[in-house]
Write a protein that holds these residues in place. Structure first.
Motif, PDB file in Angstrom:
ATOM      1  N   GLU A   5     -12.568   8.697  38.639  1.00 55.02           N
ATOM      2  CA  GLU A   5     -11.237   8.823  38.996  1.00 55.02           C
ATOM      3  C   GLU A   5     -10.451   9.151  37.663  1.00 55.02           C
ATOM      4  O   GLU A   5     -10.567   8.427  36.662  1.00 55.02           O
ATOM      5  CB  GLU A   5     -10.493   7.552  39.669  1.00 55.02           C
ATOM      6  CG  GLU A   5      -8.993   7.843  39.967  1.00 55.02           C
ATOM      7  CD  GLU A   5      -8.480   6.669  40.725  1.00 55.02           C
ATOM      8  OE1 GLU A   5      -7.260   6.561  41.141  1.00 55.02           O
ATOM      9  OE2 GLU A   5      -9.108   5.536  41.092  1.00 55.02           O
ATOM     10  N   VAL A   7      -6.498  10.112  36.442  1.00 55.57           N
ATOM     11  CA  VAL A   7      -5.227  10.175  36.601  1.00 55.57           C
ATOM     12  C   VAL A   7      -4.263  10.720  35.560  1.00 55.57           C
ATOM     13  O   VAL A   7      -4.490  10.192  34.429  1.00 55.57           O
ATOM     14  CB  VAL A   7      -4.610   8.690  36.869  1.00 55.57           C
ATOM     15  CG1 VAL A   7      -3.087   8.468  37.334  1.00 55.57           C
ATOM     16  CG2 VAL A   7      -5.442   7.722  38.202  1.00 55.57           C
ATOM     17  N   HIS A  15       6.895  11.324  39.862  1.00 56.33           N
ATOM     18  CA  HIS A  15       5.716  11.005  40.671  1.00 56.33           C
ATOM     19  C   HIS A  15       5.809  11.092  42.102  1.00 56.33           C
ATOM     20  O   HIS A  15       4.808  11.120  42.862  1.00 56.33           O
ATOM     21  CB  HIS A  15       5.110   9.603  40.259  1.00 56.33           C
ATOM     22  CG  HIS A  15       5.220   9.495  38.774  1.00 56.33           C
ATOM     23  ND1 HIS A  15       3.783   9.739  37.891  1.00 56.33           N
ATOM     24  CD2 HIS A  15       5.733   8.816  37.887  1.00 56.33           C
ATOM     25  CE1 HIS A  15       4.092   9.360  36.729  1.00 56.33           C
ATOM     26  NE2 HIS A  15       5.380   8.891  36.530  1.00 56.33           N
ATOM     27  N   MET A  18       3.246  13.911  43.418  1.00 54.91           N
ATOM     28  CA  MET A  18       1.980  13.950  43.064  1.00 54.91           C
ATOM     29  C   MET A  18       0.940  13.708  44.139  1.00 54.91           C
ATOM     30  O   MET A  18       1.015  12.957  45.112  1.00 54.91           O
ATOM     31  CB  MET A  18       1.678  12.782  42.349  1.00 54.91           C
ATOM     32  CG  MET A  18       2.237  12.804  40.870  1.00 54.91           C
ATOM     33  SD  MET A  18       2.089  13.926  39.623  1.00 54.91           S
ATOM     34  CE  MET A  18       0.500  13.249  38.709  1.00 54.91           C
ATOM     35  N   GLU A  20      -3.520  13.937  45.432  1.00 57.83           N
ATOM     36  CA  GLU A  20      -4.877  13.461  44.897  1.00 57.83           C
ATOM     37  C   GLU A  20      -5.832  14.495  45.430  1.00 57.83           C
ATOM     38  O   GLU A  20      -5.901  14.791  46.487  1.00 57.83           O
ATOM     39  CB  GLU A  20      -5.261  12.182  45.308  1.00 57.83           C
ATOM     40  CG  GLU A  20      -6.539  11.685  44.597  1.00 57.83           C
ATOM     41  CD  GLU A  20      -7.083  10.370  45.129  1.00 57.83           C
ATOM     42  OE1 GLU A  20      -7.130   9.301  44.402  1.00 57.83           O
ATOM     43  OE2 GLU A  20      -7.564  10.165  46.473  1.00 57.83           O
ATOM     44  N   ARG A  33     -11.738  12.276  41.128  1.00 57.52           N
ATOM     45  CA  ARG A  33     -10.373  12.542  41.737  1.00 57.52           C
ATOM     46  C   ARG A  33      -9.315  12.622  40.697  1.00 57.52           C
ATOM     47  O   ARG A  33      -9.426  12.178  39.433  1.00 57.52           O
ATOM     48  CB  ARG A  33     -10.105  11.159  42.410  1.00 57.52           C
ATOM     49  CG  ARG A  33     -10.979  11.015  43.825  1.00 57.52           C
ATOM     50  CD  ARG A  33     -10.582   9.924  44.638  1.00 57.52           C
ATOM     51  NE  ARG A  33     -10.807   8.678  43.913  1.00 57.52           N
ATOM     52  CZ  ARG A  33     -11.704   7.747  43.898  1.00 57.52           C
ATOM     53  NH1 ARG A  33     -12.626   8.138  44.563  1.00 57.52           N
ATOM     54  NH2 ARG A  33     -11.952   6.705  43.491  1.00 57.52           N
ATOM     55  N   HIS A  35      -5.146  13.369  39.960  1.00 61.28           N
ATOM     56  CA  HIS A  35      -3.747  13.282  40.365  1.00 61.28           C
ATOM     57  C   HIS A  35      -2.974  14.375  39.674  1.00 61.28           C
ATOM     58  O   HIS A  35      -2.924  14.384  38.497  1.00 61.28           O
ATOM     59  CB  HIS A  35      -2.935  11.986  40.243  1.00 61.28           C
ATOM     60  CG  HIS A  35      -3.789  10.774  41.116  1.00 61.28           C
ATOM     61  ND1 HIS A  35      -4.897  10.168  40.778  1.00 61.28           N
ATOM     62  CD2 HIS A  35      -3.351  10.357  42.299  1.00 61.28           C
ATOM     63  CE1 HIS A  35      -5.211   9.339  41.840  1.00 61.28           C
ATOM     64  NE2 HIS A  35      -4.205   9.425  42.714  1.00 61.28           N
ATOM     65  N   ASP A  84      -3.068  16.553  49.664  1.00 58.93           N
ATOM     66  CA  ASP A  84      -3.928  15.424  49.446  1.00 58.93           C
ATOM     67  C   ASP A  84      -5.432  15.623  49.913  1.00 58.93           C
ATOM     68  O   ASP A  84      -5.217  15.975  51.077  1.00 58.93           O
ATOM     69  CB  ASP A  84      -3.298  14.160  50.129  1.00 58.93           C
ATOM     70  CG  ASP A  84      -2.339  13.289  49.183  1.00 58.93           C
ATOM     71  OD1 ASP A  84      -2.629  13.307  47.908  1.00 58.93           O
ATOM     72  OD2 ASP A  84      -1.409  12.853  49.599  1.00 58.93           O
TER      73      ASP A  84
END
Length: 224
Positions: A5, A7, A15, A18, A20, A33, A35, A84
């Protein structure tokens, strides 16, 4: 297997937009992943992925839903909108061998407009290439012709139905053929010799012309 992940914090501090996405680099690397803002410049996205994965930014190709993402279009920055769960594929082009000046980018093999092209032509090219998906050979034919030529083509197609209604279709086609022949004859410079001796002074022929006199002359001199 769990995905790594990543970020990324927005420098602006916002935010709420945002999302993912999943990033998969072609090769043995695991999906990750990421963001990102729901709307982001392709160039900024490329730099972000290159920085996070320690990859050369100039060698990255980003593919979203089967489409290659380009940084610019008509000299304007291109934005991409994510939802997303979107899946982004990252391809890394191999570097050329040391000492060889090889550019294997497919874009360099495509038909491109000169930098001095007017803005409306660039927008038309972008529409025909990106929206209409016309092949390069068609784009080359379209943009290699001048406005005068296109005006004549449009005029020809406008008059063609009229000639058909008047039962002059065959004559219209023949007339078009003769016009094309005469328009492409060109002009001889002073001293140039025509391929047709009848147009030359004293009916002078081109050197090496094969005719009955040349064959008779070769027979008499024993060339055959």
């Amino acid at each position: 297997m769990e995905m790594e992940e990543i970020v990324e914090e927005e420098t602006s501090g916002k935010h709420e937009n945002m999302v993912e996405i999943t990033v998969k680099t072609i090769g043995p690397a695991r999906p990750s992943r990421l963001h990102v803002p729901s709307s982001i410049k392709v160039l900024d996205l490329r730099k972000l992925i290159a920085r996070k994965n320690h990859l050369p930014v100039e060698n990255l190709k980003l593919i979203l839903q089967g489409m290659v993402l380009h940084d610019h279009e008509d000299e304007d920055d291109v934005y991409v909108r994510f939802n997303d769960g979107d899946y982004l594929i990252v391809a890394v082009k191999p570097k050329a061998p040391v000492g060889l000046d090889i550019d294997d980018d497919d874009e360099d093999l495509k038909f491109q407009l000169p930098q001095s092209t007017s803005q409306w032509k660039k927008k038309l090219y972008s529409f025909l290439c990106n929206r209409m998906k016309l092949p390069d050979i068609v784009l080359m034919a379209i943009f290699s012709l001048g406005l005068k030529t296109w005006a004549l083509i449009i005029l020809w197609f406008t008059l063609a139905p009229i000639a058909h209604k008047l039962d002059l279709g065959p004559l219209y086609i023949l007339g078009t053929g003769f016009c094309l022949i005469f328009l492409n004859l060109g002009r001889r410079q002073p001293g140039d010799v025509s391929a047709y001796s009848i147009f030359n002074e004293d009916f002078r022929e081109l050197p090496g012309t094969l005719n009955a006199d040349a064959i008779d002359r070769d027979i008499r001199t024993g060339q055959f």
